[in-house]
Design a protein around this motif. Structure first.
Motif, mmCIF file in Angstrom:
data_model
loop_
_atom_site.group_PDB
_atom_site.id
_atom_site.type_symbol
_atom_site.label_atom_id
_atom_site.label_comp_id
_atom_site.label_asym_id
_atom_site.label_seq_id
_atom_site.Cartn_x
_atom_site.Cartn_y
_atom_site.Cartn_z
ATOM 1 N N VAL A 70 -12.987 -31.447 -19.769
ATOM 2 C CA VAL A 70 -13.457 -32.271 -18.664
ATOM 3 C C VAL A 70 -14.787 -31.715 -18.179
ATOM 4 C CG1 VAL A 70 -12.919 -33.217 -16.387
ATOM 5 C CG2 VAL A 70 -11.067 -32.689 -17.990
ATOM 6 N N VAL A 71 -15.799 -32.561 -18.134
ATOM 7 C CA VAL A 71 -17.102 -32.131 -17.620
ATOM 8 C C VAL A 71 -17.259 -32.648 -16.197
ATOM 9 C CG1 VAL A 71 -18.340 -31.794 -19.783
ATOM 10 C CG2 VAL A 71 -18.140 -34.092 -18.858
ATOM 11 N N VAL A 72 -17.690 -31.766 -15.305
ATOM 12 C CA VAL A 72 -17.855 -32.119 -13.895
ATOM 13 C C VAL A 72 -19.231 -31.676 -13.430
ATOM 14 C CG1 VAL A 72 -15.376 -32.002 -13.408
ATOM 15 C CG2 VAL A 72 -16.801 -29.964 -13.105
ATOM 16 N N THR A 90 -12.367 -34.509 -6.809
ATOM 17 C CA THR A 90 -12.421 -34.018 -8.189
ATOM 18 C C THR A 90 -11.400 -32.907 -8.399
ATOM 19 O OG1 THR A 90 -14.784 -34.541 -8.273
ATOM 20 C CG2 THR A 90 -13.924 -33.085 -9.987
ATOM 21 N N ASP A 91 -11.305 -32.017 -7.431
ATOM 22 C CA ASP A 91 -10.343 -30.921 -7.504
ATOM 23 C C ASP A 91 -8.913 -31.463 -7.597
ATOM 24 O OD1 ASP A 91 -9.739 -28.143 -7.525
ATOM 25 O OD2 ASP A 91 -9.150 -28.274 -5.421
ATOM 26 N N ASN A 92 -8.591 -32.457 -6.772
ATOM 27 C CA ASN A 92 -7.251 -33.055 -6.809
ATOM 28 C C ASN A 92 -6.987 -33.740 -8.147
ATOM 29 O OD1 ASN A 92 -6.721 -32.250 -4.188
ATOM 30 N ND2 ASN A 92 -7.357 -34.199 -3.268
ATOM 31 N N TYR A 93 -8.005 -34.418 -8.660
ATOM 32 C CA TYR A 93 -7.861 -35.089 -9.960
ATOM 33 C C TYR A 93 -7.524 -34.068 -11.052
ATOM 34 C CZ TYR A 93 -9.260 -37.500 -14.255
ATOM 35 O OH TYR A 93 -9.280 -38.023 -15.528
ATOM 36 N N LEU A 94 -8.238 -32.976 -11.073
ATOM 37 C CA LEU A 94 -8.012 -31.955 -12.092
ATOM 38 C C LEU A 94 -6.634 -31.312 -11.941
ATOM 39 C CD1 LEU A 94 -11.527 -30.239 -12.106
ATOM 40 C CD2 LEU A 94 -10.611 -31.849 -13.788
ATOM 41 N N LYS A 128 -18.724 -27.099 -16.088
ATOM 42 C CA LYS A 128 -19.646 -27.636 -15.088
ATOM 43 C C LYS A 128 -21.033 -27.782 -15.697
ATOM 44 C CE LYS A 128 -17.262 -25.971 -10.958
ATOM 45 N NZ LYS A 128 -17.377 -25.229 -9.671
ATOM 46 N N ILE A 129 -21.595 -28.982 -15.547
ATOM 47 C CA ILE A 129 -22.884 -29.307 -16.157
ATOM 48 C C ILE A 129 -23.706 -30.117 -15.157
ATOM 49 C CG2 ILE A 129 -24.044 -30.425 -18.115
ATOM 50 C CD1 ILE A 129 -21.436 -30.246 -19.645
ATOM 51 N N GLY A 130 -25.002 -29.934 -15.177
ATOM 52 C CA GLY A 130 -25.878 -30.717 -14.330
ATOM 53 C C GLY A 130 -26.430 -31.937 -15.041
ATOM 54 N N SER A 131 -26.963 -32.870 -14.260
ATOM 55 C CA SER A 131 -27.687 -34.053 -14.745
ATOM 56 C C SER A 131 -26.830 -34.954 -15.626
ATOM 57 C CB SER A 131 -28.982 -33.641 -15.477
ATOM 58 O OG SER A 131 -28.711 -33.119 -16.756
ATOM 59 N N GLN A 147 -18.037 -33.609 -27.667
ATOM 60 C CA GLN A 147 -17.781 -32.262 -27.164
ATOM 61 C C GLN A 147 -16.785 -32.272 -26.011
ATOM 62 O OE1 GLN A 147 -21.171 -29.414 -26.809
ATOM 63 N NE2 GLN A 147 -22.416 -31.230 -27.151
ATOM 64 N N ALA A 148 -16.839 -33.317 -25.169
ATOM 65 C CA ALA A 148 -15.950 -33.462 -24.027
ATOM 66 C C ALA A 148 -15.270 -34.822 -24.092
ATOM 67 C CB ALA A 148 -16.719 -33.309 -22.719
ATOM 68 N N GLN A 149 -14.200 -34.960 -23.323
ATOM 69 C CA GLN A 149 -13.424 -36.197 -23.383
ATOM 70 C C GLN A 149 -13.401 -36.972 -22.062
ATOM 71 O OE1 GLN A 149 -12.267 -33.206 -25.008
ATOM 72 N NE2 GLN A 149 -13.312 -34.296 -26.683
ATOM 73 N N ILE A 150 -13.613 -36.297 -20.929
ATOM 74 C CA ILE A 150 -13.507 -36.960 -19.633
ATOM 75 C C ILE A 150 -14.621 -36.475 -18.711
ATOM 76 C CG2 ILE A 150 -12.030 -37.449 -17.634
ATOM 77 C CD1 ILE A 150 -9.623 -36.581 -19.330
#
Length: 246
Positions: free
Chosen positions: A152-154, A163-167, A177-180, A191-194
């Motif tokens: 999961v990328v956030v 987001t915390d509750n979702y995870l 964690k990724i920007g932009s 590479q990621a799914q959600i």
């Protein structure tokens, strides 16, 4: 035309990197919502708009840096949508997670998407149902891929309680964690799914990534399972959404 837009994204990225490597040239200002904007954003905006007008003089352009008067855009269904420097905070924090976003919207749907991450030299681009990734001159088609457990990328800068509750309710998974708009790119190349997003985004933050995810076989839908659209209304703000592999 797609090749010209890819070249434009690269040229803009090279301009941005010149500032990134010469910090003394950067001037920081603040918008009315207290978010930072720099002279780099404005210079990148100028080069993109000038070149798009040469490539397609009859297609209007909407940019984050020229978005003050939304009422003048209401009748647009076909338009270029750009974020000249997506991830200004990441740019200023020196972590490399910033991109150039260029998308062509037709009938309120993004049909071309180009994202260039100049720090990493990652270029992602799509047209209708085909998507590609180019790294250091090597180009390949990409496809969204399911995996268990999912990655999961956030957002690096906008991690919130929802987001915390979702995870916490998702089950087994890993998080990055990724920007932009790179989060969309991670979905598109498998590479990621959600990518869950509950906080506000603007349409220029998402259009290019949206186009690339759809072209790679993924989906981007609101939390009520509706398509994320780009019909211009009273604001440029998106509802919450989830981008994911199917």
């Amino acid at each position: 035309m797609l090749e010209k837009i890819c070249k434009l994204a690269r040229d803009t990225g090279h301009l941005i990197m010149n500032f990134y490597l010469h910090k003394k040239l950067i001037k920081i200002f603040y918008k009315t919502d207290n978010t930072p904007v720099t002279n780099v954003d404005y210079e990148a905006n100028n080069i993109i708009k000038k070149t798009l007008l040469l490539i397609t003089p009859n297609i209007p352009i909407i940019s984050e840096e020229d978005s003050d008067n939304i009422s003048s855009y209401y009748n647009y269904q076909d338009y270029w949508l750009i974020d000249p420097l997506d991830g200004t905070k990441e740019f200023l924090n020196n972590n490399g997670d910033f991109t150039v976003n260029i998308s062509l919207v037709k009938n309120n749907i993004p049909v071309i998407g180009v994202i260039y991450a100049p720090f990493f030299d990652f270029l992602y681009f799509s047209m209708y149902q085909k998507a590609w990734k180019e790294i250091h001159g090597i180009r390949k088609k990409i496809q969204a891929v399911n995996s268990t457990p999912p990655l999961v990328v956030v957002s690096r800068s906008h991690f919130d309680k929802k987001t915390d509750n979702y995870l916490n309710n998702l089950g087994k998974h890993t998080v990055k964690k990724i920007g932009s708009s790179l989060k969309f790119c991670y979905i598109a190349d498998g590479q990621a799914q959600i990518y869950p997003r509950f906080g506000n985004t603007s349409i220029w933050d998402t259009a290019a990534g949206h186009a690339i995810v759809i072209a790679s076989g993924g989906i981007v839908k609101t939390w009520t399972e509706k398509e994320l659209t780009y019909k211009l209304s009273s604001s440029f703000i998106n509802p919450g959404f989830c981008a994911r592999a199917q």
